[in-house]
Design a protein around this motif. Structure first.
Motif, PDB file in Angstrom:
ATOM      1  N   ILE B 506       0.876  -1.178   0.000  1.00 53.22           N
ATOM      2  CA  ILE B 506       0.000   0.000   0.000  1.00 53.22           C
ATOM      3  C   ILE B 506       0.910   1.223   0.000  1.00 53.22           C
ATOM      4  O   ILE B 506       1.644   1.437   0.970  1.00 53.22           O
ATOM      5  CB  ILE B 506      -0.938   0.008   1.224  1.00 53.22           C
ATOM      6  CG1 ILE B 506      -1.886  -1.186   1.143  1.00 53.22           C
ATOM      7  CG2 ILE B 506      -1.702   1.305   1.291  1.00 53.22           C
ATOM      8  CD1 ILE B 506      -2.897  -1.244   2.246  1.00 53.22           C
ATOM      9  N   THR B 509       3.343   3.164   2.791  1.00 57.41           N
ATOM     10  CA  THR B 509       3.316   2.446   4.069  1.00 57.41           C
ATOM     11  C   THR B 509       4.233   1.230   3.996  1.00 57.41           C
ATOM     12  O   THR B 509       4.766   0.908   2.944  1.00 57.41           O
ATOM     13  CB  THR B 509       1.902   1.931   4.396  1.00 57.41           C
ATOM     14  OG1 THR B 509       1.639   0.844   3.489  1.00 57.41           O
ATOM     15  CG2 THR B 509       0.865   3.006   4.192  1.00 57.41           C
ATOM     16  N   LEU B 511       2.870  -1.620   4.717  1.00 58.24           N
ATOM     17  CA  LEU B 511       1.858  -2.675   4.710  1.00 58.24           C
ATOM     18  C   LEU B 511       1.886  -3.445   3.395  1.00 58.24           C
ATOM     19  O   LEU B 511       2.043  -2.851   2.327  1.00 58.24           O
ATOM     20  CB  LEU B 511       0.466  -2.071   4.901  1.00 58.24           C
ATOM     21  CG  LEU B 511       0.226  -1.318   6.197  1.00 58.24           C
ATOM     22  CD1 LEU B 511      -1.228  -0.904   6.292  1.00 58.24           C
ATOM     23  CD2 LEU B 511       0.620  -2.175   7.381  1.00 58.24           C
ATOM     24  N   THR B 513      -0.613  -6.228   1.533  1.00 56.33           N
ATOM     25  CA  THR B 513      -1.917  -6.889   1.661  1.00 56.33           C
ATOM     26  C   THR B 513      -2.260  -7.600   0.362  1.00 56.33           C
ATOM     27  O   THR B 513      -1.616  -7.384  -0.666  1.00 56.33           O
ATOM     28  CB  THR B 513      -3.020  -5.844   1.954  1.00 56.33           C
ATOM     29  OG1 THR B 513      -2.967  -4.879   0.911  1.00 56.33           O
ATOM     30  CG2 THR B 513      -2.802  -5.175   3.297  1.00 56.33           C
ATOM     31  N   HIS B 516      -5.398  -8.917  -4.650  1.00 54.47           N
ATOM     32  CA  HIS B 516      -6.705  -9.115  -5.299  1.00 54.47           C
ATOM     33  C   HIS B 516      -7.855  -8.751  -4.376  1.00 54.47           C
ATOM     34  O   HIS B 516      -9.016  -8.912  -4.733  1.00 54.47           O
ATOM     35  CB  HIS B 516      -6.826 -10.556  -5.782  1.00 54.47           C
ATOM     36  CG  HIS B 516      -5.716 -10.945  -6.697  1.00 54.47           C
ATOM     37  ND1 HIS B 516      -4.593 -11.615  -6.250  1.00 54.47           N
ATOM     38  CD2 HIS B 516      -5.524 -10.725  -8.024  1.00 54.47           C
ATOM     39  CE1 HIS B 516      -3.771 -11.806  -7.272  1.00 54.47           C
ATOM     40  NE2 HIS B 516      -4.299 -11.281  -8.355  1.00 54.47           N
ATOM     41  N   HIS B 517      -7.543  -8.294  -3.152  1.00 51.04           N
ATOM     42  CA  HIS B 517      -8.584  -7.885  -2.225  1.00 51.04           C
ATOM     43  C   HIS B 517      -8.532  -6.370  -2.034  1.00 51.04           C
ATOM     44  O   HIS B 517      -9.555  -5.698  -2.121  1.00 51.04           O
ATOM     45  CB  HIS B 517      -8.399  -8.624  -0.896  1.00 51.04           C
ATOM     46  CG  HIS B 517      -9.361  -8.232   0.188  1.00 51.04           C
ATOM     47  ND1 HIS B 517      -9.411  -8.879   1.393  1.00 51.04           N
ATOM     48  CD2 HIS B 517     -10.287  -7.260   0.251  1.00 51.04           C
ATOM     49  CE1 HIS B 517     -10.339  -8.328   2.143  1.00 51.04           C
ATOM     50  NE2 HIS B 517     -10.879  -7.342   1.479  1.00 51.04           N
ATOM     51  N   TYR B 518      -7.335  -5.826  -1.839  1.00 51.95           N
ATOM     52  CA  TYR B 518      -7.197  -4.389  -1.588  1.00 51.95           C
ATOM     53  C   TYR B 518      -6.816  -3.677  -2.871  1.00 51.95           C
ATOM     54  O   TYR B 518      -5.727  -3.859  -3.393  1.00 51.95           O
ATOM     55  CB  TYR B 518      -6.169  -4.144  -0.489  1.00 51.95           C
ATOM     56  CG  TYR B 518      -6.680  -4.576   0.860  1.00 51.95           C
ATOM     57  CD1 TYR B 518      -7.394  -3.682   1.657  1.00 51.95           C
ATOM     58  CD2 TYR B 518      -6.506  -5.874   1.305  1.00 51.95           C
ATOM     59  CE1 TYR B 518      -7.899  -4.080   2.877  1.00 51.95           C
ATOM     60  CE2 TYR B 518      -7.012  -6.282   2.525  1.00 51.95           C
ATOM     61  CZ  TYR B 518      -7.709  -5.384   3.309  1.00 51.95           C
ATOM     62  OH  TYR B 518      -8.218  -5.779   4.508  1.00 51.95           O
ATOM     63  N   GLN B 533      -0.838 -20.101   3.090  1.00 47.70           N
ATOM     64  CA  GLN B 533      -1.787 -20.057   4.203  1.00 47.70           C
ATOM     65  C   GLN B 533      -2.036 -21.408   4.862  1.00 47.70           C
ATOM     66  O   GLN B 533      -3.119 -21.636   5.404  1.00 47.70           O
ATOM     67  CB  GLN B 533      -3.115 -19.489   3.706  1.00 47.70           C
ATOM     68  CG  GLN B 533      -3.011 -18.057   3.232  1.00 47.70           C
ATOM     69  CD  GLN B 533      -3.466 -17.083   4.279  1.00 47.70           C
ATOM     70  OE1 GLN B 533      -4.438 -17.331   4.974  1.00 47.70           O
ATOM     71  NE2 GLN B 533      -2.749 -15.992   4.425  1.00 47.70           N
ATOM     72  N   SER B 585       4.550 -16.612   7.538  1.00 45.83           N
ATOM     73  CA  SER B 585       3.935 -16.414   8.867  1.00 45.83           C
ATOM     74  C   SER B 585       2.895 -17.492   9.163  1.00 45.83           C
ATOM     75  O   SER B 585       2.716 -17.895  10.302  1.00 45.83           O
ATOM     76  CB  SER B 585       3.257 -15.038   8.920  1.00 45.83           C
ATOM     77  OG  SER B 585       4.041 -14.103   8.251  1.00 45.83           O
ATOM     78  N   THR B 646      10.123  -9.136   8.274  1.00 49.80           N
ATOM     79  CA  THR B 646       8.922  -8.575   7.655  1.00 49.80           C
ATOM     80  C   THR B 646       9.156  -8.390   6.160  1.00 49.80           C
ATOM     81  O   THR B 646      10.297  -8.212   5.721  1.00 49.80           O
ATOM     82  CB  THR B 646       8.570  -7.201   8.250  1.00 49.80           C
ATOM     83  OG1 THR B 646       9.565  -6.263   7.809  1.00 49.80           O
ATOM     84  CG2 THR B 646       8.531  -7.236   9.759  1.00 49.80           C
TER      85      THR B 646
END
Lengths: 664, 664
Positions: B506, B509, B511, B513, B516-518, B533, B585, B646
């Motif tokens: 983003i 930032t 961040l 994410t 395909h969602h944000y 996942q 993660s 990170t």
């Protein structure tokens, strides 16, 4: 936690409020209809390799070529097939041909079928596989396990002695249904069932099978005439030691000489890769040499068992012998199903193993269809169930096979043999073939792999032992079944008891890491931050609720007591628990029981005056919680101030809220 | 991706380099011996509720009290048992007692056992359960399903008509082994198997069972004398409509009058919670009323079926009748196992359901031991298999039972009945009891829940339908089996095809994410950032490798082509792929096949000149990869510059590396 640590906490809290960044809200996922979701889910499940990708944006002519290549792998490697390839393929082809004949005979005997059927089965199927198969090392033909099962299952209802013709017909019919099963498994894209044969399972399976197969060769190595037809280690050993009278020293002498030679040759080639031809050529050499010796010394009269005379001629058609109705239909379908799946397991396992050794890829689904079609065609040309043979592929690989051409060479050799050369093999002693098989399979006992598995994952080691001992003491299929069952059970257990981590802040940063892994991370007073590491569903919802409650109890135990030491007062102090933050980044799915968990949890927390906060829930989770809210009135989980994109933001926002409470 | 977007990328890259923060290295996990790991794993698996927690730091006297309370839940609620509780328990106790008698008789008939055994089974077990059981609503006694199975399984080998005594002995012996099975399941802390009865499964199961049970009541409601003993909907309906001659209008009239009254009463109580006593008292009232009517009008002579005369006296001992050897041992063990598990399933399901309704907790393991011990004791006091009864518990709950005392009241009533009151129940018409059961179970068809499940999770809805239709058309146990099987299959599928997300930054930032969602997240040129996942194991390693390769192909397709548009040149441009970053993660576990995946992946990427970068691997993953490295020489995965805490740090560090490359 000790007072010093607590000091850190206070500082860390300041840090956080200092380096707190502007809040980003959690966006609702893009709209997708249930149909779109279903479609993509199905694609991921059945076409993960995206077989049609290569066709995209190609001219239609090219498309046809690609399609042909996809259907017939031979068109892929055929064009750039070289002479050097051919040389090694001929060597290996002849070598496995020299195996194919005695194996065919003995395995056909195992299946209570006429010996010649074993030879037929080494002629047609290899040709089919050479065209359709995608493995370069697999050598196809009848295998011991499938033969055993076929024979035993059929003879439960029909006596091969009393009614040999009917028995033969049922054999071919079962072969047909075996092929049908295999082909349809592949066609329905169920190839991923072979993924359930984990590395551990395979290592154990190979070692076990290697030992069984070599033990069975004791028959020829010791020259025993009456030998068990079972696979288990115990019957084999018993028939070895109860038949000591039948041992023939000539056979043993010859056998162990050749065995020694072969093993030395193999050892040399392994030490000096340049000398690969030593081990590659040795099997065939020893076959020829031994045959000459026998012929010269008339050794067959001195207790050395030879293949002996075999009738000549090619496969007769047998489609008119298939049973598609009548009282035995059920029997042949059942037999076909079992032998089909088990021989498929062996074939695919073998194919995968050698593919891994040479690091090329075998498409499970295509392989299944290849083996299936091979058996369907075989069943109408007097062949019984065939698949990628364990021992034969090992020899093929050792003899340096490069492509499926070695299968063609074998098949042609077998054909020539069937037509003309039978007399030549007449004096080949079985003992040498036994020695060749032993040499081949011993190479498949992979002790280093076993040690690696032990060091990396103890449970996988258990799985390996299970399949190893299962294969040795019970049966190949049961050994595999147990191993796979254990692996699946472990997966279910991981799902039923998912990991939950307590996160802590690394002072001076926005990072939140596992409190019990990173020593410099400190828990944030007033917050319990948990990361849930699995989809939430019926299997773990109960557990998760109890586990979270336990984490809360632990938190209270830690902080309250030790807060008493510090200030002596409790209610609504900064250290008493105000928020439970669930980091949902890893919750990749949610079912209705999972949704209920959140409602229960919310209720349970409210009783204790604690708020439930969600961080970074994925699209599906948001959707499902929203749907649940929309009709179930009452406590709302997705309240704007209770859902954040990052833990840092949540903590920054909410700790100020706590401070407000403190003021009042 | 369109040029504009690409513009954004460039900016975003600057942003990143600007707000890049100092790098924190991934720490090795704290050392723990394999034994410690195993211990904590076992604790999480078998003692997640941490039953010993409450004992911690308690004075030893208190410990004894707690232990006693844990073993005998009655000691928990006993002390603060109030008169008001007692009142409602008496009402409900009497109500279910009025059911216990006819049910006992009819179910005993189902099991081919003497009717009186059914009454015995409603006397002793409830007392045992009242002391040991942890549910407040469950009313124990014989149940239709277990009775059916017991009867049918035993009568396959022994004829109840020819040899009633032997049959009775086998019945008691099976009951003993059923109890043994149940108790040991609980004792071995295998209570979590009940978690596999998901909400969806239960909703379907309850609705199905409710319909079956009510249909079976048509026997008494229509006054049919010859009725099927099967549970399926078809045999029931057929015996309803092939017996129209047997319908008695008097019975039907009486039945539907009382049914109407009871339903109205229930409706009233649901609308006005204050009037709960209307529905609570009504069943008993109607039993008394109907008995008086029958007695007054001599209705038993006008086709109204009454319970009729029963012999008097209490349970005789039966431990001398148990078979622990002999030819039937195998039979009784098998029967005990099946009936035990199935009746346990019903008992636990019922217990859980009502616990959920009143939101209190039922400890699966304790419950199993309670039911088990109840049956073991029962088997030596002339009782056959009992468990938490579906219909009876519903009535008990509707009649407003507060504690297990209602079971005691029922038991005492049955005792008194057995001793003295038989004559009074002589004229009670079965039709009224049928009406009561129907009223009770109809309340368990939960349409709102069904609608909710449909809206939240389509697959769960399928599961629900499966268990519903399975129960209705096939059998309760098969219905449950199918539903549970589907749920497990889905879990395995989730494991076999785990979610992989492409992450984007983003702008402005740190961040990262789901791209395909944000919508405001943009991909970082030169990087492919994936989040895996699920645990990586044999079941998904192959899939993950192929999927990652596909993501890479997609990346190339997007960037290269469209980079051509921009600059016309390709090799080593900023947009060509340099690094694949795996956000680990969420990878909560790794097995040997998983470790191999990383080696293969590393190799495959190196061929394409792409580096593999890991972000935030958890302790176990680090350990296993390290162990794999330590002995396998060659490409190292855990190289310091290829592992970050990170994604932001990884990108910040590595993009400078890319720029360096560009310069050269």
């Amino acid at each position: 936690m000790d007072p010093i640590n607590n000091g850190e906490e206070e500082t860390s809290k300041k840090e956080i409020s200092r380096c707190s960044i502007d809040v980003h809200k959690v966006a609702p996922p893009p709209q997708r209809s249930s149909f779109e979701k279903l479609k993509s889910r199905l694609k991921e499940t059945f076409f993960p390799d995206d077989p049609l990708r290569q066709f995209k944006g190609q001219p239609s002519k090219r498309k046809w070529i690609l399609a042909a290549q996809y259907a017939f792998p031979i068109l892929q490697w055929g064009p750039n097939y070289s002479l050097s390839h051919f040389k090694s393929d001929v060597v290996s082809g002849l070598t496995i041909a020299s195996l194919a004949i005695p194996q065919g005979i003995s395995y056909a005997k195992l299946a209570n079928l006429p010996p010649i059927v074993g030879l037929y089965s080494s002629f047609v199927p290899p040709l089919v596989y050479a065209v359709l198969g995608s493995s370069r090392d697999v050598a196809v033909g009848p295998v011991s396990i499938a033969s055993l099962i076929l024979g035993s299952m059929l003879s439960q209802q029909v006596s091969p002695a009393k009614d040999p013709l009917l028995f033969l017909q049922l054999g071919f019919s079962s072969t047909f249904f075996a092929g049908l099963t295999q082909a349809s498994l592949g066609f329905l894209r169920l190839g991923f069932i072979i993924d359930y044969l984990s590395e551990a399972t395979l290592v154990g399976f190979m070692a076990g099978a290697a030992i069984i197969v070599s033990l069975q060769q004791l028959k020829s190595l010791l020259g025993i005439t009456h030998f068990t037809k079972q696979m288990g280690i115990l019957p084999v050993l018993s028939s070895v030691f109860h038949r000591t009278t039948e041992w023939s020293w000539q056979t043993i002498l010859m056998g162990f000489c050749f065995l020694a030679v072969l093993l030395v040759a193999r050892h040399v080639s392994m030490k000096r890769p340049k000398l690969f031809w030593v081990s590659a050529g040795m099997p065939l050499a020893s076959v020829i040499l031994s045959t000459i010796i026998v012929f010269a010394l008339k050794a067959q009269n001195h207790g050395i068992d030879v293949i002996g005379k075999l009738e000549e001629g090619l496969n007769p058609p047998s489609w008119n012998m298939l049973h598609f109705r009548g009282e035995y239909l059920g029997l042949v379908i059942k037999t076909g199903l079992v032998t089909g799946i088990i021989s498929l397991t062996e074939g695919i396992a073998v194919g995968r193993t050698f593919a891994a050794l040479k690091s090329y890829r075998v498409d499970g689904n295509k392989e299944m269809m290849a083996i299936g079609i091979m058996n369907i065609i075989g069943s109408s040309t007097s062949c019984y169930v065939t698949t990628g043979s364990f021992s034969r592929s090992a020899v093929n690989h050792n003899a340096g096979a490069k492509t499926a051409v070695s299968n063609v060479v074998m098949s042609v050799t077998v054909m020539v043999t069937l037509l003309l050369l039978m007399p030549l093999f007449r004096f080949t002693p079985n003992v040498v073939l036994g020695a060749i098989i032993v040499t081949a399979v011993l190479g498949l006992i992979d002790l280093p792999a076993a040690r690696r598995i032990w060091r990396i994952d103890k449970f996988d080691f258990l799985v390996m032992l299970a399949s190893f001992f299962g294969v040795i003491f019970v049966s190949v299929q049961l050994g595999l079944a147990i191993a796979v069952g254990m692996s699946i059970f472990r997966m279910l257990l991981q799902m039923t008891r998912p990991t939950t981590m307590v996160l802590g802040n690394i002072p001076g940063t926005n990072l939140y890491t596992n409190l019990h892994h990173y020593k410099d991370a400190v828990s944030v007073p007033g917050f319990l931050i948990l990361s849930i590491q699995a989809p939430i569903n019926f299997a773990n919802a109960n557990y998760l609720k109890e586990r979270i409650m336990r984490w809360m109890a632990d938190y209270e135990a830690d902080h309250i007591t030790h807060h008493h030491q510090l200030q002596g007062i409790k209610q609504h102090s900064t250290t008493s628990l105000h928020y439970v933050i669930l980091d949902m980044s890893c919750v990749s799915a949610l079912d209705t029981t999972g949704v209920t968990l959140f409602k229960d949890l919310k209720k349970a927390l409210e009783c204790k005056g604690v708020e439930l906060v969600l961080v970074n829930p994925i699209g599906e989770v948001i959707e499902k919680l929203e749907r649940a809210e929309s009709e179930a009135a009452g406590s709302i989980i997705l309240r704007a101030d209770l859902v954040y994109l990052t833990t840092a933001e949540a903590v920054a926002q909410l700790s100020s809220a706590i401070n407000l409470k403190m003021m009042m």
